[in-house]
Structure formats: structure tokens, C-alpha cells
Design a protein around this motif. Sequence first.
Motif, PDB file in Angstrom:
ATOM      1  N   LEU A  66     -45.608  -5.424  -2.766  1.00 43.05           N
ATOM      2  CA  LEU A  66     -45.628  -5.017  -3.905  1.00 43.05           C
ATOM      3  C   LEU A  66     -44.336  -5.176  -4.819  1.00 43.05           C
ATOM      4  O   LEU A  66     -44.443  -5.337  -5.850  1.00 43.05           O
ATOM      5  N   ARG A  67     -43.193  -5.187  -4.149  1.00 41.17           N
ATOM      6  CA  ARG A  67     -41.970  -5.235  -4.935  1.00 41.17           C
ATOM      7  C   ARG A  67     -41.775  -6.654  -5.389  1.00 41.17           C
ATOM      8  O   ARG A  67     -41.377  -6.902  -6.473  1.00 41.17           O
ATOM      9  N   GLU A  68     -42.470  -7.504  -4.474  1.00 44.80           N
ATOM     10  CA  GLU A  68     -42.283  -8.944  -5.119  1.00 44.80           C
ATOM     11  C   GLU A  68     -43.405  -9.156  -6.144  1.00 44.80           C
ATOM     12  O   GLU A  68     -42.727  -9.970  -7.126  1.00 44.80           O
ATOM     13  N   SER A  69     -44.391  -8.556  -6.209  1.00 38.80           N
ATOM     14  CA  SER A  69     -45.263  -8.729  -7.444  1.00 38.80           C
ATOM     15  C   SER A  69     -44.562  -8.228  -8.458  1.00 38.80           C
ATOM     16  O   SER A  69     -44.724  -8.823  -9.533  1.00 38.80           O
ATOM     17  N   GLY A  70     -44.075  -7.036  -8.304  1.00 41.29           N
ATOM     18  CA  GLY A  70     -43.414  -6.392  -9.562  1.00 41.29           C
ATOM     19  C   GLY A  70     -42.189  -7.302 -10.179  1.00 41.29           C
ATOM     20  O   GLY A  70     -41.956  -7.442 -11.296  1.00 41.29           O
ATOM     21  N   ARG A  71     -41.203  -7.851  -9.175  1.00 40.66           N
ATOM     22  CA  ARG A  71     -40.299  -8.728  -9.710  1.00 40.66           C
ATOM     23  C   ARG A  71     -40.887 -10.071 -10.364  1.00 40.66           C
ATOM     24  O   ARG A  71     -40.357 -10.101 -11.615  1.00 40.66           O
ATOM     25  N   LEU A 124     -46.168   1.423  -5.306  1.00 40.17           N
ATOM     26  CA  LEU A 124     -47.064   0.729  -6.456  1.00 40.17           C
ATOM     27  C   LEU A 124     -46.326   1.531  -7.738  1.00 40.17           C
ATOM     28  O   LEU A 124     -46.485   0.789  -8.788  1.00 40.17           O
ATOM     29  N   GLN A 125     -46.434   2.828  -7.791  1.00 36.02           N
ATOM     30  CA  GLN A 125     -46.166   3.366  -9.161  1.00 36.02           C
ATOM     31  C   GLN A 125     -44.850   3.391  -9.347  1.00 36.02           C
ATOM     32  O   GLN A 125     -44.316   3.119 -10.678  1.00 36.02           O
ATOM     33  N   ALA A 126     -43.788   2.934  -8.366  1.00 35.55           N
ATOM     34  CA  ALA A 126     -42.327   2.664  -8.885  1.00 35.55           C
ATOM     35  C   ALA A 126     -42.354   1.467  -9.466  1.00 35.55           C
ATOM     36  O   ALA A 126     -41.526   0.998 -10.553  1.00 35.55           O
ATOM     37  N   GLU A 127     -43.081   0.418  -9.118  1.00 36.02           N
ATOM     38  CA  GLU A 127     -43.171  -0.934  -9.921  1.00 36.02           C
ATOM     39  C   GLU A 127     -43.569  -1.031 -11.106  1.00 36.02           C
ATOM     40  O   GLU A 127     -43.077  -1.464 -12.008  1.00 36.02           O
ATOM     41  N   LEU A 128     -44.821   0.031 -11.335  1.00 38.50           N
ATOM     42  CA  LEU A 128     -45.437   0.193 -12.740  1.00 38.50           C
ATOM     43  C   LEU A 128     -44.333   0.738 -13.590  1.00 38.50           C
ATOM     44  O   LEU A 128     -44.026   0.609 -14.783  1.00 38.50           O
ATOM     45  N   ALA A 129     -43.614   1.809 -13.003  1.00 34.52           N
ATOM     46  CA  ALA A 129     -42.602   2.244 -13.929  1.00 34.52           C
ATOM     47  C   ALA A 129     -41.421   1.576 -14.395  1.00 34.52           C
ATOM     48  O   ALA A 129     -40.880   1.621 -15.403  1.00 34.52           O
ATOM     49  N   ALA A 130     -40.905   0.593 -13.355  1.00 37.56           N
ATOM     50  CA  ALA A 130     -40.085  -0.440 -13.620  1.00 37.56           C
ATOM     51  C   ALA A 130     -40.600  -1.403 -14.928  1.00 37.56           C
ATOM     52  O   ALA A 130     -39.816  -1.828 -15.590  1.00 37.56           O
ATOM     53  N   SER A 146     -53.856  -2.159 -12.580  1.00 35.97           N
ATOM     54  CA  SER A 146     -53.618  -1.577 -11.515  1.00 35.97           C
ATOM     55  C   SER A 146     -54.604  -0.590 -10.956  1.00 35.97           C
ATOM     56  O   SER A 146     -55.455  -0.097 -12.009  1.00 35.97           O
ATOM     57  N   PRO A 147     -54.715  -0.400  -9.772  1.00 39.41           N
ATOM     58  CA  PRO A 147     -55.722   0.794  -9.500  1.00 39.41           C
ATOM     59  C   PRO A 147     -54.863   2.173 -10.226  1.00 39.41           C
ATOM     60  O   PRO A 147     -53.886   2.449 -10.089  1.00 39.41           O
TER      61      PRO A 147
END
Length: 338
Positions: A66-71, A124-130, A146-147
Motif C-alpha cells: 500500500l505504501r509503495e502504491s502511494g509513493r 490505506l487511509q494514510a496513503e490517501l491523506a498523503a 479506492s474502496p
Amino acid sequence: MTSRRNFKRQVRARAAKTGESYTSALRHFRPTPSGDVMSEARTPRSVRLAVAQTPVREDPRDVAALRESGRQVRALMREAAAQDARIVHFPEGAICFPGKLVMSVDGPDAVGPADWDRCQWPALQAELAAVAELARELRLWTVIASPHRLTGPNRPHNSLYVVSDRGGVVTRYDERQLSRTKVSYLYSPGASPVVFDVDGVRFGCLLGMEVHYPELFAEYEKRDVDCVLLSTTGVSPGNAAVQAQGHAAGNSYWVSFSVPTQHAATAPSGVIAPNGDWLDRCPADGSPWVAVVDLDEGASSAVEAVTHARPWRRASRAGVYAEHRVTDPRSEDRTAAF
């Protein structure tokens, strides 16, 4: 007061002629320096759009993934901003597209009801917030899938968040026409279309398998959108891309087609002009990428469709032919000789 009534009368006349709503017809009028009203004289609108393709990961239990996707999403946001995009559009599953077998209580070899407690919602929510925070920093509108978690025991929506250039979620689109598996085991369906404006250009949102439903695209044409943002993961070797071209040409608006890198070999992400031609596409080699185009009403790929084809279709649907129909025996007799 009289001039105001005349203005309203002109707007209503256009709405009756084209089949538009009053609000949509109003967009085609502007005042002149003398205070008179001119129709069809507005300055062509334009906005720069970036469409992305990113790798899609299917396990929402994997925090590192999830973090890699966000990055990767944020790296492409920076690339879009470096090319002066005002809005960037990501595919379905940009952070994660939970796999039906990964989520199944009957898995991993059989599809069954999804256990959403397996999802690492805080990550998941942390990545969306970023992502939202970076949208604010870059002054970049961001549309990302996102879901969307609902109150238990309700299943989440499969959604597109629209994040403004100030970093706030201004609206959310929830997929309505779900696949059999999605609606049976994974998600709750949405209920309504979503429209939003960026710099005077109007966008609509579609998601997942909704490319197969022409009535959804026609619905957005009636809502006077300039571009439909379509995010999907399933493209069945190019079939969805061809359908998207047809929807763009048939409705005379742009379609932004965003898919995962896994499908790039047969159907890379790209933007389709109102005449059905591709304006630009991401590489077919599976690279994470953004293709950046100007949605410009004055461009050669748009002017004929937007200025002539779309208004004529609206006029014809509103009954322009009625006054030209005739009563003639040779018309009524279907077996008349040549």
C-alpha cells in the motif's frame, strides 16, 4: 427588468431548441460591453489534464505494498505538475484493487463473501491523506480510486475521490453498474452520477466495467460534461478502449481512459478527443506514466464535434424534425413502387 426577462427568454429558447437544461443553456451566453447578450460567443475553455497508468496491487493486507502504491501515485502527481497539469486522473485500484480471492472467506481457491476486516484501513487511509496533502502542495486536482469504507456490516463502495487543488475531497463517485462478482461479494453499488468543474471545464466520473453501459455516457452528455474520467482495471484486450473511443465520438466530448500498467501492452492509458481519436497515450511497455494533454474546445480535434455535432444531436433529439414531416400517400404506402 425588461432586459433580464429578455435574457431569460433567450436562454429558455436555446434550452427548448437543444434539449439542454436551463442551467446548461445558460453556459452558452455571455454579456457584451454594451450589456446585450451574445450566444455561442464565449471564449473556448481549456484545461491541462494528465492521465496516469500505475501498477495495481491486489492485497490490502500488505502495508508495504500500500505504501509503495502511494509513493508511485505521488511521484506521478509530481510529474503531472511539472508538465503544468491542472488535474491528474488515476486508474481503478491505484492504491489497491482488493482481489476477490484475497478477500474471500472461502478462499484462496474459491470466491465467496469478502472479509473487509482483512483490509489495512489505517494504512490505506494514510496513503490517501498523503495524496490529498500533495494535491494541496502542488495545487493539482487529483482523481483517485479506492474502496470507500461504510458502516459495518455494509460493504464498501468502489469509489473515485475527487480531491481539489486545496487538498479537500470535494465529491466522490461510487461505481453503480458493478460486475456480478463485485455486487455479490465485494461492494455496495452507488446510486448517482457525479459532475465537477475545474477552470470552467466540466468532468464526469465512471468506474470499473461501466464502459459497457452507453446510457451512463449519454447521461453525462445530458449533464453537459466536457470530459468523462473513466478508471478501470478490466479491459479485455483493448475492447474497453475501443468502446471508450465510440463513447467519446458519439457524445462529442473527451474521455480520459486510465488503466493499470498490467494492461499497457494492449490498452495503455490515454485521452480520447471528441472526434474519437487518441490525443496521447502512455507507453505500451508497462511503465508507470502520465500522458498530458490540453482539453481545448478550439483544437481541431474538438471544434467540429463540440461546436456542430453535439448541438445538432441535441436539437434533433428535441424534435427539430417534427415541423418538416409531411403527409403524403406515397410516404404511408410502404409497398409503393420505385
